[in-house]
Design an enzyme around this catalytic site. Structure first.
Site: not given
Length: 403
Positions: A142, A147, A150, A153, A249
């Site tokens: 992360r 991003q 990911d 997410s 996390y």
């Protein structure tokens, strides 16, 4: 063509990425969507896809063909021709049906997908034994530049949205306040536990539907995000060390912490019509946050949606894959929520995968740079060994001991 040999197209090397139909029961997602194929082609990546792989998600064979993919009839043909297989669920996340693919994987072939590497140790070993180079999409670090890759997410966004719809469908009340000729209808009260990606999406979706939304997270830093979406943070003033690990996390905290937290949450839950729980620790059993006693204190007709059901559940009464009624309260333990919205789930997952492939592939060749944080974090097996430090730690081995 012979394994390991790549065709040359206009003087450049081409990597072939294979997409197969997902074999996990009721899995409707697909690992690649037609719109992304031209972008991959520009980077020297050609796509071979099993016929019907995208049907359940709403992406048809002729759409793939129109964008330049080669559609083939057999799964074996995809494995035989591809340098890299991209899946939604690789073996670890598809432990039964996925075994059939082991026979098709050849030495040196790369596999990209979700594979539960921190818990499915036998699958890690089986793929290593086959000589596969395995990349886990769940292990994406992360960090800012990752991003767009990911998948946790992306899929959590869908889960948070759908959780609100599930709750609204089961609640014997409407979410919004309404002024009607028959009187005023009070808004529903929604309490979201965990303000990660899924929680924030649940907050936003519940607020858009007119509910009064409260939220709680062990990380004080999320307060501003919750409030920006129209939610109110429930302040549980507990002294604790940082509740977030270096990877971004939520991390596991001590049982004493959770005991105090549960005691302080009881009052808020009793006043809520809907409770949505989202707390999950990668590779660990989900912490119990909503006890039987808390459920007992809720008003009959209330709803709990437990997004951590597949990891044991945040509610003590959750049964994964079932909706149960206890003390007049419905407790929903949904499994694999993203597959219930397969079109957009596939679109988002495929974008994550395509971006990752563009990161890994250079002029049609797979470049494994273990100095790169993204590559190092996601690489699970290589050269017949499990090589990921976090996975080796979870397997109770050291990199030296695995040799």
């Amino acid at each position: 063509r012979a394994p390991g040999l790549r065709p040359r197209k206009k003087g450049r090397t081409v990597m072939i990425v294979g997409i197969v139909k997902e074999s996990f029961p009721n899995e409707a997602r697909v690992a690649m969507v037609p719109a992304l194929i031209p972008q991959l082609a520009k980077a020297g990546i050609e796509v071979v896809i099993e016929s019907g792989a995208g049907d359940a998600a709403g992406f048809l064979d002729n759409e793939y063909s129109a964008k330049g993919a080669k559609v083939v009839s057999g799964r074996a043909e995809v494995f035989q021709s591809a340098d890299l297989i991209a899946q939604v669920r690789a073996l670890g996340a598809n432990p039964e049906q996925g075994k059939a693919d082991l026979e098709l994987i050849r030495d040196g072939q790369a596999v990209v997908g979700m594979c539960e590497p921190l818990t499915e140790h036998d699958a890690n070993k089986a793929l290593a034994d086959k000589g596969a180079t395995l990349f886990s999409m769940e292990m994406m670090p992360r960090i800012t530049r990752a991003q767009s890759m990911d998948v946790l997410s992306s899929m959590a966004t869908i889960a948070g949205y759908k959780a609100v719809l599930l709750a609204a469908n089961e609640l014997p009340k409407m979410f919004p306040m309404m002024m009607t000729a028959a009187g005023t209808i009070a808004p529903a009260r929604v309490f979201v536990v965990g303000a990660g990606v899924a929680g924030l999406q649940a907050i936003a979706s519940a607020k858009k539907n007119g509910a009064i939304v409260e939220a709680y997270d062990v990380r004080p830093a999320v307060k501003e995000q919750v409030e920006s979406l129209g939610g109110k943070v429930v302040e549980l003033e507990l002294e604790t060390d940082t509740a977030e690990d270096s990877g971004g996390y939520a991390k596991e905290l001590g049982e004493d912490f959770y005991k105090k937290q549960r005691e302080m949450m009881t009052k808020v839950i009793a006043e809520s019509d809907v409770v949505i729980t989202t707390a999950a620790i990668p590779g660990k059993k989900a912490p119990i946050l909503v006890t039987e006693e808390m459920v007992k204190g809720m008003h009959p007709g209330s709803v709990v949606v437990d997004l951590a059901a597949e990891r044991g559940g945040n509610c003590e009464l959750t049964k994964s894959g079932e909706t149960v009624v206890e003390y007049g309260v419905k407790i929903i333990g949904p499994e694999n929520i993203p597959t219930t919205i397969p079109f957009h789930a596939s679109q988002m997952y495929a974008k994550n995968v395509a971006t990752f492939l563009l990161h890994l592939v250079d002029e049609g060749n797979l470049k494994i740079d273990t100095e790169d944080e993204i590559t190092e974090g996601t690489l699970i097996t290589r050269g017949g060994k499990v090589v990921n430090p976090r996975v080796l730690e979870a397997m109770g081995a050291s990199s030296e001991g695995s040799e």
